[in-house]
Design an enzyme around this catalytic site. Sequence first.
Site, PDB file in Angstrom:
ATOM      1  N   ASP A  12       0.811  -1.215   0.000  1.00  0.00           N
ATOM      2  CA  ASP A  12       0.000   0.000   0.000  1.00  0.00           C
ATOM      3  C   ASP A  12       0.845   1.265   0.000  1.00  0.00           C
ATOM      4  O   ASP A  12       0.470   2.281  -0.588  1.00  0.00           O
ATOM      5  CB  ASP A  12      -0.922  -0.013   1.215  1.00  0.00           C
ATOM      6  CG  ASP A  12      -2.227   0.741   0.984  1.00  0.00           C
ATOM      7  OD1 ASP A  12      -2.573   0.987  -0.185  1.00  0.00           O
ATOM      8  OD2 ASP A  12      -2.907   1.068   1.970  1.00  0.00           O
ATOM      9  N   LYS A  52      -9.586   8.273  10.849  1.00  0.00           N
ATOM     10  CA  LYS A  52      -9.582   8.497   9.404  1.00  0.00           C
ATOM     11  C   LYS A  52      -8.188   8.216   8.855  1.00  0.00           C
ATOM     12  O   LYS A  52      -7.252   8.972   9.091  1.00  0.00           O
ATOM     13  CB  LYS A  52      -9.979   9.924   9.034  1.00  0.00           C
ATOM     14  CG  LYS A  52     -10.290  10.050   7.523  1.00  0.00           C
ATOM     15  CD  LYS A  52     -10.178  11.472   7.004  1.00  0.00           C
ATOM     16  CE  LYS A  52      -8.789  11.793   6.508  1.00  0.00           C
ATOM     17  NZ  LYS A  52      -8.374  10.988   5.308  1.00  0.00           N
ATOM     18  N   PRO A  53      -8.026   7.109   8.118  1.00  0.00           N
ATOM     19  CA  PRO A  53      -6.731   6.862   7.477  1.00  0.00           C
ATOM     20  C   PRO A  53      -6.538   7.779   6.272  1.00  0.00           C
ATOM     21  O   PRO A  53      -7.485   8.377   5.761  1.00  0.00           O
ATOM     22  CB  PRO A  53      -6.818   5.394   7.053  1.00  0.00           C
ATOM     23  CG  PRO A  53      -8.282   5.122   6.902  1.00  0.00           C
ATOM     24  CD  PRO A  53      -8.992   6.033   7.861  1.00  0.00           C
ATOM     25  N   GLU A  58      -6.094   8.950   2.486  1.00  0.00           N
ATOM     26  CA  GLU A  58      -6.844   8.510   1.308  1.00  0.00           C
ATOM     27  C   GLU A  58      -6.032   7.546   0.449  1.00  0.00           C
ATOM     28  O   GLU A  58      -6.584   6.610  -0.137  1.00  0.00           O
ATOM     29  CB  GLU A  58      -7.269   9.728   0.501  1.00  0.00           C
ATOM     30  CG  GLU A  58      -8.238   9.438  -0.630  1.00  0.00           C
ATOM     31  CD  GLU A  58      -8.749  10.704  -1.299  1.00  0.00           C
ATOM     32  OE1 GLU A  58      -9.532  10.590  -2.258  1.00  0.00           O
ATOM     33  OE2 GLU A  58      -8.349  11.816  -0.870  1.00  0.00           O
ATOM     34  N   GLU A  68       0.851  16.841  15.299  1.00  0.00           N
ATOM     35  CA  GLU A  68       2.227  16.447  14.993  1.00  0.00           C
ATOM     36  C   GLU A  68       2.423  16.716  13.518  1.00  0.00           C
ATOM     37  O   GLU A  68       1.901  16.007  12.666  1.00  0.00           O
ATOM     38  CB  GLU A  68       2.434  14.973  15.340  1.00  0.00           C
ATOM     39  CG  GLU A  68       3.902  14.602  15.520  1.00  0.00           C
ATOM     40  CD  GLU A  68       4.497  14.010  14.265  1.00  0.00           C
ATOM     41  OE1 GLU A  68       5.141  14.776  13.502  1.00  0.00           O
ATOM     42  OE2 GLU A  68       4.331  12.818  14.043  1.00  0.00           O
ATOM     43  N   GLY A 118       4.886  19.083  10.303  1.00  0.00           N
ATOM     44  CA  GLY A 118       6.041  18.897   9.439  1.00  0.00           C
ATOM     45  C   GLY A 118       7.364  19.237  10.093  1.00  0.00           C
ATOM     46  O   GLY A 118       7.436  19.667  11.249  1.00  0.00           O
ATOM     47  N   CYS A 132       8.494  12.799   8.828  1.00  0.00           N
ATOM     48  CA  CYS A 132       8.445  14.167   9.347  1.00  0.00           C
ATOM     49  C   CYS A 132       9.746  14.559  10.022  1.00  0.00           C
ATOM     50  O   CYS A 132      10.099  15.749  10.044  1.00  0.00           O
ATOM     51  CB  CYS A 132       7.270  14.323  10.314  1.00  0.00           C
ATOM     52  SG  CYS A 132       7.314  13.159  11.703  1.00  0.00           S
ATOM     53  N   GLU A 161       9.433  21.805   3.545  1.00  0.00           N
ATOM     54  CA  GLU A 161       9.490  20.349   3.666  1.00  0.00           C
ATOM     55  C   GLU A 161       9.215  19.705   2.309  1.00  0.00           C
ATOM     56  O   GLU A 161       8.174  19.937   1.702  1.00  0.00           O
ATOM     57  CB  GLU A 161       8.463  19.868   4.691  1.00  0.00           C
ATOM     58  CG  GLU A 161       8.558  18.388   4.978  1.00  0.00           C
ATOM     59  CD  GLU A 161       7.605  17.948   6.073  1.00  0.00           C
ATOM     60  OE1 GLU A 161       8.005  17.106   6.897  1.00  0.00           O
ATOM     61  OE2 GLU A 161       6.458  18.449   6.104  1.00  0.00           O
ATOM     62  N   LYS A 221       7.253  25.380  17.347  1.00  0.00           N
ATOM     63  CA  LYS A 221       6.930  26.276  16.240  1.00  0.00           C
ATOM     64  C   LYS A 221       5.904  25.623  15.307  1.00  0.00           C
ATOM     65  O   LYS A 221       4.891  25.093  15.793  1.00  0.00           O
ATOM     66  CB  LYS A 221       8.214  26.696  15.511  1.00  0.00           C
ATOM     67  CG  LYS A 221       9.197  27.423  16.433  1.00  0.00           C
ATOM     68  CD  LYS A 221      10.369  28.064  15.710  1.00  0.00           C
ATOM     69  CE  LYS A 221      11.403  27.095  15.252  1.00  0.00           C
ATOM     70  NZ  LYS A 221      12.623  27.756  14.742  1.00  0.00           N
ATOM     71  N   GLY A 270       4.124  21.693  15.422  1.00  0.00           N
ATOM     72  CA  GLY A 270       2.997  21.105  16.102  1.00  0.00           C
ATOM     73  C   GLY A 270       2.748  21.578  17.511  1.00  0.00           C
ATOM     74  O   GLY A 270       3.459  22.433  18.057  1.00  0.00           O
TER      75      GLY A 270
END
Length: 495
Positions: A98, A180-181, A183, A255, A257, A289, A390, A460, A463
């Site tokens: 996946d 919610k996983p 998409e 949580e 970037g 991350c 990022e 910052k 998160g």
Amino acid sequence: MSHPAVPLPPDEILVAGEWRRGTGAASETVDPADGGVITEIHHATADDVDEAVRRGAEAAASPAWRDLLPHERARHLHRIADGIERDADRLANLQTRDTGKTLRETSALVASAAGTFRYVAGALETFDDELTTQRGPSLTMSVHEPIGVVGAIVPWNSPVASDAQKIAPALAAGNAVVLKPAEWTPLVSLALGRIITDSGLPAGLLSVLPGAGSVVGEVIVTHPGVGKVSFTGGTSTGRRIAHAAAEKLMPVSLELGGKSPTVVFEDADIDAAINGILFGIFSSSGQSCIAGSRLFVAESLRDDFVERLVAKTRALRVGHGLDPLTQVAPLVHHKHRDSVAQHVERARAEGGRVLTGGQAPEGAAYERGAFYLPTIIDELPNTAATCQEEIFGPVLAVLGFKDEDDLVAQANDSAFGLACGLWTRDYRTAWRVARRIDAGTVWINTYKQFSSSTPFGGMKESGLGREKGRGWIAAYSRQKSLYWGLSDSPHPWAG
């Protein structure tokens, strides 16, 4: 490469303990190694979210869950961990298909998920409320109570571990969870949901609702019945969630970037530093991350160090995640691979020099997959967009520093503050710099190591709040104070 015969989750979503086909649009999940369709999943709808929240609140308030003692709830968490461990091989293979990740990494993520449930179960059995110091004619105490329904929104880069890090402490605190996983990668979350419902958890306490963030995620965040949202993902989405939470006066854990610096001082163990830097940026194909994506090297070492780093980067094995020799697997999706490639082209336009990589690998084994070569870019200032934004891919920017003050100024010149790595033999330098860097986690002579017992989170734009550690369960609870009057006399105010 042929795939192992791994049973796929059926085209069903989990709504408050009930498995059924989603009534939303169908979406194909794609194997990033070859672009082939794995299966099709029908998404949840706003109505599914509403039902999940309402029935989840009922389940959380039911005496069958509400009145369980901590050690009794802990047994449920241990049974979930048992189920994960029994099905570990299938979960790891499913996540590799996946997400594209190497089987070595997905196996570690599955083990981490089981370990999370076990750690939280142990913490729950010793999670004491507090008898506070008496300062008057009252006995005072502080207790923790469930929030009710927690919304958990997880990213595509390591779903099974991220799922566990939200579900386990939320259940331990006595809540129901609506998950919610991402998409792009719903399959392992659905498989985990099946393990959890089969473990004997009371019906209604868990929902797994795949779908678009603009539909399912939006309703979870704004639903009046959701008392907290825990989100892991991009900073722009996190900021929107924080705005919605402010309207509801709802607590959130975010949580987000990172653009983490990793630093090589003059006295560093060079071999250890090179290996650690390669692992920190190119494992997970840079889709992490906390990836160490900005490398600061002492000017006296820079030329020789970078030459060795580039040579070792070119030797990394790029391939299918199911190949045990692969170190750098495909990116999660072809669209994301194209986004990473655009970032590298912009780096070239900014004046950056690509020392290695900078393109998709060539050859029949790679032509249909979302592969991108490990890339190192030099000759950019820290102010360049490539060094500030990022990228979330296998791209490393090399910078230099003159002295400690110059290093700290550059490292902290970032909107992010998630992680940092320091490579030095001098414990005094390590202590001093670690305390000066704006980052929630600092690794010293190692990188990308985690422990359930040690809090994790960012500063910052990386998160709000912390996961893991002894405060993990409290973060999913409401705190209440109780005062027990001890005086034998009526209050004198009334006369």
